[in-house]
Design a protein around this motif. Structure first.
Motif, PDB file in Angstrom:
ATOM      1  N   ALA A   1       6.567   2.101  -8.205  1.00 10.57           N
ATOM      2  CA  ALA A   1       5.252   2.702  -7.394  1.00 10.57           C
ATOM      3  C   ALA A   1       4.103   2.790  -8.405  1.00 10.57           C
ATOM      4  O   ALA A   1       3.074   2.451  -7.905  1.00 10.57           O
ATOM      5  N   ALA A   2       4.345   2.957  -9.665  1.00 10.91           N
ATOM      6  CA  ALA A   2       3.162   3.314 -10.338  1.00 10.91           C
ATOM      7  C   ALA A   2       2.568   1.841 -10.771  1.00 10.91           C
ATOM      8  O   ALA A   2       1.312   1.343 -10.838  1.00 10.91           O
ATOM      9  N   ARG A   3       3.508   0.718 -10.821  1.00  5.63           N
ATOM     10  CA  ARG A   3       3.103  -0.622 -11.083  1.00  5.63           C
ATOM     11  C   ARG A   3       2.272  -1.128  -9.975  1.00  5.63           C
ATOM     12  O   ARG A   3       1.389  -1.849  -9.976  1.00  5.63           O
TER      13      ARG A   3
ATOM     14  N   LEU B   1       0.840  -1.098   0.158  1.00  4.78           N
ATOM     15  CA  LEU B   1       0.091  -0.132  -0.262  1.00  4.78           C
ATOM     16  C   LEU B   1       0.754   1.316   0.109  1.00  4.78           C
ATOM     17  O   LEU B   1       0.493   2.335  -0.294  1.00  4.78           O
ATOM     18  N   THR B   2       1.918   1.098   0.510  1.00  7.36           N
ATOM     19  CA  THR B   2       2.734   2.279   0.395  1.00  7.36           C
ATOM     20  C   THR B   2       3.047   2.725  -0.865  1.00  7.36           C
ATOM     21  O   THR B   2       3.602   4.051  -1.179  1.00  7.36           O
ATOM     22  N   ALA B   3       3.121   2.138  -1.961  1.00  8.88           N
ATOM     23  CA  ALA B   3       3.144   2.512  -3.402  1.00  8.88           C
ATOM     24  C   ALA B   3       2.000   3.523  -3.885  1.00  8.88           C
ATOM     25  O   ALA B   3       2.155   4.260  -4.670  1.00  8.88           O
TER      26      ALA B   3
ATOM     27  N   ASP C   1      -8.612  -3.590 -17.900  1.00  9.98           N
ATOM     28  CA  ASP C   1      -7.239  -3.188 -18.668  1.00  9.98           C
ATOM     29  C   ASP C   1      -6.773  -1.967 -18.117  1.00  9.98           C
ATOM     30  O   ASP C   1      -5.960  -1.217 -18.831  1.00  9.98           O
ATOM     31  N   ALA C   2      -7.182  -1.740 -16.735  1.00 11.32           N
ATOM     32  CA  ALA C   2      -6.205  -0.459 -16.026  1.00 11.32           C
ATOM     33  C   ALA C   2      -4.626  -0.710 -16.319  1.00 11.32           C
ATOM     34  O   ALA C   2      -4.308  -1.774 -16.074  1.00 11.32           O
ATOM     35  N   VAL C   3      -4.180   0.211 -16.483  1.00  5.81           N
ATOM     36  CA  VAL C   3      -2.813   0.168 -16.665  1.00  5.81           C
ATOM     37  C   VAL C   3      -2.016   1.541 -15.789  1.00  5.81           C
ATOM     38  O   VAL C   3      -2.672   2.139 -15.044  1.00  5.81           O
ATOM     39  N   LYS C   4      -0.781   1.146 -15.408  1.00  9.34           N
ATOM     40  CA  LYS C   4      -0.038   2.180 -14.613  1.00  9.34           C
ATOM     41  C   LYS C   4       0.203   3.591 -15.228  1.00  9.34           C
ATOM     42  O   LYS C   4      -0.514   3.708 -16.119  1.00  9.34           O
ATOM     43  N   PHE C   5      -0.060   4.311 -14.104  1.00 12.71           N
ATOM     44  CA  PHE C   5       0.141   5.810 -14.538  1.00 12.71           C
ATOM     45  C   PHE C   5       1.221   6.602 -13.544  1.00 12.71           C
ATOM     46  O   PHE C   5       1.315   6.216 -12.681  1.00 12.71           O
ATOM     47  N   HIS C   6       1.690   7.829 -14.291  1.00  8.76           N
ATOM     48  CA  HIS C   6       2.490   8.597 -13.276  1.00  8.76           C
ATOM     49  C   HIS C   6       1.799  10.204 -13.369  1.00  8.76           C
ATOM     50  O   HIS C   6       1.103  10.464 -14.100  1.00  8.76           O
TER      51      HIS C   6
END
Length: 97
Positions: free
Chosen positions: A51-53, A14-16, A69-74
Motif C-alpha cells: 500500500a505504501a508503494r 487508489l484503494t492504496a 524523489d518522493a519515497v514511500k512512507f508508513h
C-alpha cells in the motif's frame, strides 16, 4: 469495472490511499483490489508495504507538485505493529529453543 479501467489505462490503485482510521493500516479495499486483479491478498508481500508503494504511485499520478524523489512512507501505527510482530516472533522462537 473500475478495476478494468484502471488496469487498461495503467493507473495505480487508489484503494492504496485508504488508511483505516482505527488501525492506521491500509484498508480492506486494497485486498479486494488485489483479489480482483488476481494478485495474492496475503503472504510474501506485506499488505501495508504494498500500500505504501502504491500510495507514492497515486501521489505522483494525481497530486500536484510531488517531488521526483518522493519515497514511500508508513504510518506510525504501522511501525508499532511491525515492532509488536517482531517481539512476538522473538518470544515464540525463545519458547521453542
Amino acid at each position: 469495472m473500475a478495476l478494468n479501467i484502471f488496469k487498461q489505462e495503467g493507473k495505480p490503485a487508489l484503494t492504496a490511499a485508504v488508511v483505516n482510521q482505527e488501525t492506521g493500516l491500509c484498508g480492506s479495499g486494497l485486498g479486494k483490489w488485489r483479489a480482483e486483479a488476481g494478485l495474492p491478498t496475503h503472504g510474501e508481500v506485506d499488505q501495508d508495504e504494498l500500500a505504501a508503494r502504491r500510495r507514492v504511485q497515486c501521489y505522483r499520478r494525481y497530486a500536484p507538485k510531488v517531488p521526483e524523489d518522493a519515497v514511500k512512507f508508513h504510518t506510525p501505527i504501522y511501525f508499532e505493529d511491525q515492532e509488536r510482530r517482531r517481539r512476538r516472533v522473538e518470544r515464540e522462537a525463545q519458547q521453542v529453543a
